[in-house]
Scaffold this motif. Sequence first.
Motif, short mmCIF file in Angstrom:
data_model
loop_
_atom_site.label_atom_id
_atom_site.label_comp_id
_atom_site.label_asym_id
_atom_site.label_seq_id
_atom_site.Cartn_x
_atom_site.Cartn_y
_atom_site.Cartn_z
N ASN A 54 0.84 -1.19 0.00
CA ASN A 54 0.00 0.00 0.00
C ASN A 54 0.89 1.24 0.00
OD1 ASN A 54 -2.84 -1.12 0.38
ND2 ASN A 54 -1.75 -2.13 2.05
N ASN A 55 1.17 1.72 -1.20
CA ASN A 55 2.10 2.83 -1.37
C ASN A 55 1.41 4.16 -1.69
OD1 ASN A 55 4.84 4.09 -2.19
ND2 ASN A 55 3.60 4.27 -4.06
N LEU A 56 0.21 4.11 -2.25
CA LEU A 56 -0.46 5.33 -2.70
C LEU A 56 -0.53 6.36 -1.58
CD1 LEU A 56 -2.13 6.86 -4.86
CD2 LEU A 56 -4.16 5.82 -3.80
N GLY A 57 -0.18 7.60 -1.92
CA GLY A 57 -0.28 8.67 -0.94
C GLY A 57 -0.17 10.03 -1.58
N ILE A 58 -0.77 11.02 -0.94
CA ILE A 58 -0.66 12.41 -1.38
C ILE A 58 -0.05 13.22 -0.24
CG2 ILE A 58 -2.58 12.31 -3.00
CD1 ILE A 58 -4.36 13.55 -0.83
N TYR A 98 2.65 -1.34 4.34
CA TYR A 98 2.16 0.03 4.24
C TYR A 98 3.37 0.96 4.21
CZ TYR A 98 -2.02 -2.32 5.91
OH TYR A 98 -3.07 -3.19 6.05
N ILE A 99 3.42 1.83 3.21
CA ILE A 99 4.52 2.79 3.14
C ILE A 99 4.13 4.02 3.96
CG2 ILE A 99 6.06 4.11 1.67
CD1 ILE A 99 6.25 1.01 1.42
N ALA A 100 4.71 4.11 5.13
CA ALA A 100 4.46 5.23 6.03
C ALA A 100 5.56 6.28 5.82
CB ALA A 100 4.41 4.75 7.47
N SER A 101 5.82 7.08 6.80
CA SER A 101 6.75 8.20 6.64
C SER A 101 7.28 8.61 8.00
CB SER A 101 6.01 9.38 5.99
OG SER A 101 6.74 10.58 6.12
N ASP A 102 8.45 9.27 7.97
CA ASP A 102 8.96 9.86 9.21
C ASP A 102 7.95 10.85 9.79
OD1 ASP A 102 9.75 12.72 8.13
OD2 ASP A 102 10.62 11.31 6.73
N SER A 103 7.09 11.40 8.91
CA SER A 103 6.07 12.35 9.37
C SER A 103 5.04 11.70 10.27
CB SER A 103 5.36 12.98 8.16
OG SER A 103 6.26 13.76 7.40
N ALA A 104 4.98 10.37 10.28
CA ALA A 104 4.08 9.67 11.20
C ALA A 104 4.54 9.80 12.63
CB ALA A 104 4.01 8.19 10.83
N VAL A 105 5.85 10.00 12.83
CA VAL A 105 6.43 10.07 14.16
C VAL A 105 6.82 11.50 14.52
CG1 VAL A 105 8.22 9.13 15.67
CG2 VAL A 105 7.28 7.71 13.83
N ALA A 106 7.47 12.17 13.57
CA ALA A 106 7.85 13.58 13.72
C ALA A 106 6.93 14.40 12.84
CB ALA A 106 9.31 13.78 13.33
N VAL A 107 5.72 14.67 13.33
CA VAL A 107 4.70 15.32 12.51
C VAL A 107 5.14 16.74 12.14
CG1 VAL A 107 2.31 16.10 12.43
CG2 VAL A 107 2.88 13.97 13.60
N PRO A 108 5.23 17.04 10.83
CA PRO A 108 5.68 18.37 10.41
C PRO A 108 4.60 19.42 10.64
CG PRO A 108 5.12 17.03 8.50
CD PRO A 108 4.98 16.15 9.69
N SER A 165 4.71 -2.08 8.39
CA SER A 165 4.80 -0.77 7.75
C SER A 165 6.28 -0.40 7.60
CB SER A 165 4.05 0.30 8.55
OG SER A 165 4.51 0.35 9.89
N VAL A 166 6.55 0.40 6.59
CA VAL A 166 7.90 0.89 6.32
C VAL A 166 7.89 2.41 6.47
CG1 VAL A 166 9.69 1.15 4.57
CG2 VAL A 166 8.44 -1.01 4.78
N ILE A 167 8.72 2.91 7.37
CA ILE A 167 8.80 4.35 7.60
C ILE A 167 9.89 4.93 6.71
CG2 ILE A 167 9.29 6.13 9.31
CD1 ILE A 167 8.15 4.31 11.44
N ALA A 168 9.45 5.60 5.66
CA ALA A 168 10.40 6.20 4.71
C ALA A 168 10.77 7.61 5.16
CB ALA A 168 9.78 6.24 3.32
N GLY A 169 12.05 7.94 5.00
CA GLY A 169 12.52 9.28 5.32
C GLY A 169 12.50 10.17 4.09
N PRO A 170 13.12 11.36 4.18
CA PRO A 170 13.14 12.30 3.05
C PRO A 170 13.76 11.64 1.81
CG PRO A 170 13.91 13.38 5.05
CD PRO A 170 13.79 11.92 5.37
N THR A 171 12.98 11.57 0.74
CA THR A 171 13.35 10.75 -0.41
C THR A 171 13.43 11.58 -1.69
OG1 THR A 171 12.22 8.87 0.62
CG2 THR A 171 12.72 8.66 -1.71
N HIS A 172 14.38 11.20 -2.55
CA HIS A 172 14.62 11.87 -3.82
C HIS A 172 13.61 11.37 -4.85
CE1 HIS A 172 17.69 12.61 -7.32
NE2 HIS A 172 16.66 13.43 -7.37
N THR A 173 12.49 12.08 -4.97
CA THR A 173 11.46 11.72 -5.93
C THR A 173 11.18 12.90 -6.85
OG1 THR A 173 9.72 12.36 -4.36
CG2 THR A 173 10.38 10.04 -4.39
N GLY A 174 10.25 12.73 -7.77
CA GLY A 174 9.95 13.77 -8.74
C GLY A 174 9.57 15.08 -8.09
N GLY A 175 10.15 16.15 -8.58
CA GLY A 175 9.86 17.48 -8.06
C GLY A 175 10.72 17.89 -6.89
N VAL A 176 11.39 16.94 -6.26
CA VAL A 176 12.18 17.27 -5.07
C VAL A 176 13.40 18.13 -5.44
CG1 VAL A 176 13.67 16.27 -3.28
CG2 VAL A 176 11.39 15.34 -3.69
#
Length: 263
Positions: free
Chosen positions: A87-91, A137-147, A180-191
């Motif tokens: 489950n990777n979809l996210g905005i 589930y592809i989560a994010s560091d933002s799940a723990v350190a909410v921006p 779940s996988v907690i992804a950190g700041p990642t080099h993706t399109g637009g970054v």
Amino acid sequence: MHIDLSGRTALVTGSTQGIGAAIAAGLAGAGARVAVNGRGSKSVEAAIARLGAAGGGEYVAAPGDIATDEGAQAVFDAVPHVDILVNNLGIFGPAPALEIEDDEWRRYFETNVLTAVRMTRHYLPGMVERSWGRVQYIASDSAVAVPAEMIHYGMSKTALLAVSRGFAKAAAGTGVTVNSVIAGPTHTGGVEDFVYELVDRDLPWEEAQRAFMRAHRPQSLLQRLIEPEEIAHMVVYLASPQASATTGGALRVDGGYVDSILP
């Protein structure tokens, strides 16, 4: 470590680009048949063409906007059974906390959380029946350190951690793992454009991203952006037989961004 996913079918939601495409490529490289998902047929077919040209593998098209009942059903029809669900979809996007309207809160929850629940609810029973399966589930560091500038996004990723743990309990003792996988700041399109808005545009990319991380993401121990393939490596491992004793977890690929030993 040799990971062999031959004979397994995987579905990666939101996989026409970025982290999702890297995950699809990683799973296909390990031998899985991978269903690529995006909202429209054209984007999905184009992604499959790029993935096939880059590294081969077996891909199938599973277009459909899974934030809608109709789109989800189109995906279910295209891929009736899967062994590996990612489950990777996210905005995401910045917004002042007090200016986020109710509809936007709902949109983030429905897109980032409810789609994953919908996919899991459909595919998990078949995995349990076959006594083997992997849900991630592809989560994010933002799940723990909410921006502060994206609390609606952080909320949705925190919710995914709860969803993941809950479904892991639902699958207890069945041979199916849920993580779940907690992804950190990642080099993706637009970054890159975003980075160059904040640092000297004359810097080469490698120097620019490190300058950005030092100034704007100083918590990172990696001190560079994570490449999508690095997230994919963890996903492929968790999808493998070698990860059979890892379930109910939140595994970090965040470059040390979250200042905590445990999530």
